[in-house]
Design an enzyme around this catalytic site. Structure first.
Site, PDB file in Angstrom:
ATOM      1  N   THR A  40       0.840  -1.209   0.000  1.00 11.52           N
ATOM      2  CA  THR A  40       0.000   0.000   0.000  1.00 11.52           C
ATOM      3  C   THR A  40       0.871   1.254   0.000  1.00 11.52           C
ATOM      4  OG1 THR A  40      -1.735  -1.197   1.156  1.00 11.52           O
ATOM      5  CG2 THR A  40      -1.870   1.198   1.206  1.00 11.52           C
ATOM      6  N   ASP A  77      -6.649   0.120   3.535  1.00 13.72           N
ATOM      7  CA  ASP A  77      -5.838   0.270   2.320  1.00 13.72           C
ATOM      8  C   ASP A  77      -6.583   1.095   1.276  1.00 13.72           C
ATOM      9  OD1 ASP A  77      -3.984  -1.284   3.548  1.00 13.72           O
ATOM     10  OD2 ASP A  77      -3.892  -2.826   1.990  1.00 13.72           O
ATOM     11  N   LYS A 115      -7.908  -1.487  -4.972  1.00 12.08           N
ATOM     12  CA  LYS A 115      -7.678  -2.585  -4.033  1.00 12.08           C
ATOM     13  C   LYS A 115      -8.988  -3.361  -4.069  1.00 12.08           C
ATOM     14  CE  LYS A 115      -6.032  -4.627  -0.127  1.00 12.08           C
ATOM     15  NZ  LYS A 115      -4.701  -5.089   0.277  1.00 12.08           N
ATOM     16  N   SER A 175      -9.755  -7.338   3.377  1.00 16.14           N
ATOM     17  CA  SER A 175     -10.290  -7.984   4.574  1.00 16.14           C
ATOM     18  C   SER A 175      -9.691  -7.307   5.786  1.00 16.14           C
ATOM     19  CB  SER A 175     -10.002  -9.490   4.564  1.00 16.14           C
ATOM     20  OG  SER A 175      -8.628  -9.734   4.439  1.00 16.14           O
ATOM     21  N   GLU A 212      -3.676  -3.257  -6.297  1.00 10.84           N
ATOM     22  CA  GLU A 212      -3.004  -3.900  -5.165  1.00 10.84           C
ATOM     23  C   GLU A 212      -3.708  -5.205  -4.831  1.00 10.84           C
ATOM     24  OE1 GLU A 212      -2.622  -1.707  -1.398  1.00 10.84           O
ATOM     25  OE2 GLU A 212      -2.041  -3.589  -0.407  1.00 10.84           O
ATOM     26  N   GLY A 213      -2.940  -6.271  -4.722  1.00 14.01           N
ATOM     27  CA  GLY A 213      -3.498  -7.552  -4.286  1.00 14.01           C
ATOM     28  C   GLY A 213      -3.796  -7.491  -2.790  1.00 14.01           C
ATOM     29  N   ALA A 214      -3.933  -8.631  -2.158  1.00 13.33           N
ATOM     30  CA  ALA A 214      -4.045  -8.671  -0.697  1.00 13.33           C
ATOM     31  C   ALA A 214      -3.156  -9.819  -0.258  1.00 13.33           C
ATOM     32  CB  ALA A 214      -5.489  -8.892  -0.264  1.00 13.33           C
ATOM     33  N   GLY A 215      -2.398  -9.615   0.807  1.00 17.30           N
ATOM     34  CA  GLY A 215      -1.452 -10.643   1.234  1.00 17.30           C
ATOM     35  C   GLY A 215      -0.382 -10.851   0.182  1.00 17.30           C
TER      36      GLY A 215
END
Ligand SMILES: Nc1ncnc2c1ncn2[C@@H]1O[C@H](COP(=O)(O)OP(=O)(O)OP(=O)(O)O)[C@@H](O)[C@H]1O
Ligand SMILES: [Mg+2]
Length: 224
Positions: A17, A45, A36, A40, A106-109
């Site tokens: 981020t 973000d 994003k 979760s 942006e992905g997550a994790g």
């Protein structure tokens, strides 16, 4: 030419981020979107990107899916009896992509963290034909982590991928040597080094730093 960068990383909490917000602000004279798609554990973000975009997109456009539990998005969604599928995520991203010159996602994790019922960041970046940006903290272990993520990418995306080492607040024994050791494995790739930013930095203030601007310009092929 329209471009899409997919900001992924070796783990959660590595600076995705931070980098996405910096790029958003840095590229704001271009026509840039930052997304994003799935959050979760709250929507922080997406709020950071919302601020960086200065009103170019609404919070719901930036982040159509958000779930409360601070666990993998796909599990957090199930807890609320919801699902996200790749086709839905693609549809919403493409609607934004079509209106902007540059799209940052942006992905997550990390790369293989499950985002929805039938996809992870790897699936999403492939479907978008995006340039993968791999963020990794510059500390002992980084060479292994970057190699693992690169190995998990299809060859075409390995070629396009960009590696960003995020400086830690405190260097360790490997911080200095990581860039050169990584270069031995990825000789054709520049390794981008972002400095540690002061506490409570804002993207706007961080961009006053010439070094930060140079790294971002090279990373995004931005001709000044
Ligand atoms: N270069 C940096 N300078 C200062 N702080 C940083 C830097 N990189 C990361 N941080 C800090 O580290 C924390 C994690 O960064 P960030 O939220 O960008 O990670 P992330 O990869 O986006 O995590 P998530 O998987 O939750 O999306 C934040 O508090 C951020 O401010
Ligand atoms: Mg993040």
């Amino acid at each position: 030419v329209k471009r899409t960068f997919f900001i992924t990383g070796t783990d959660t909490g590595v600076g995705k981020t931070v980098l996405t917000a910096l790029l958003t602000r840095f590229l704001r004279k271009k026509n840039v979107a930052a997304l994003k798609p799935v959050c979760s554990g709250g929507r922080d973000d997406a709020r950071v990107l919302f601020v960086a975009l200065e009103g170019n997109l609404s919070l719901d456009e930036i982040n159509p899916w958000h779930f409360r539990a601070p666990i993998a998005p796909t599990l957090a969604a199930r807890r609320e009896s919801k699902t996200v599928k790749l086709a839905q995520a693609l549809k919403s991203i493409r609607a934004v992509q079509s209106q902007f010159e540059i799209t940052l996602v942006e992905g997550a994790g990390g790369l293989l963290s499950p985002l929805g019922e039938d996809f992870d960041s790897r699936n999403l970046l492939q479907a978008l034909d995006a340039v993968p940006v791999i963020v990794c903290p510059n500390r002992l272990g980084a060479v292994n982590q970057v190699r693992l993520v690169m190995a998990a990418l299809p060859e075409k995306f390995q070629k396009k991928a960009r590696i960003v080492l995020m400086s830690p607040q405190k260097s360790d024994t490997a911080t200095k040597t990581n860039p050169l050791l990584l270069a031995e494995f990825f000789p054709a790739k520049p390794i981008f080094l972002l400095p540690w930013l002061e506490k409570d930095f804002s993207a706007r203030r961080a961009l006053k730093n010439v070094r930060v601007r140079k790294v971002l310009a090279a990373l995004a092929d931005f001709k000044v």
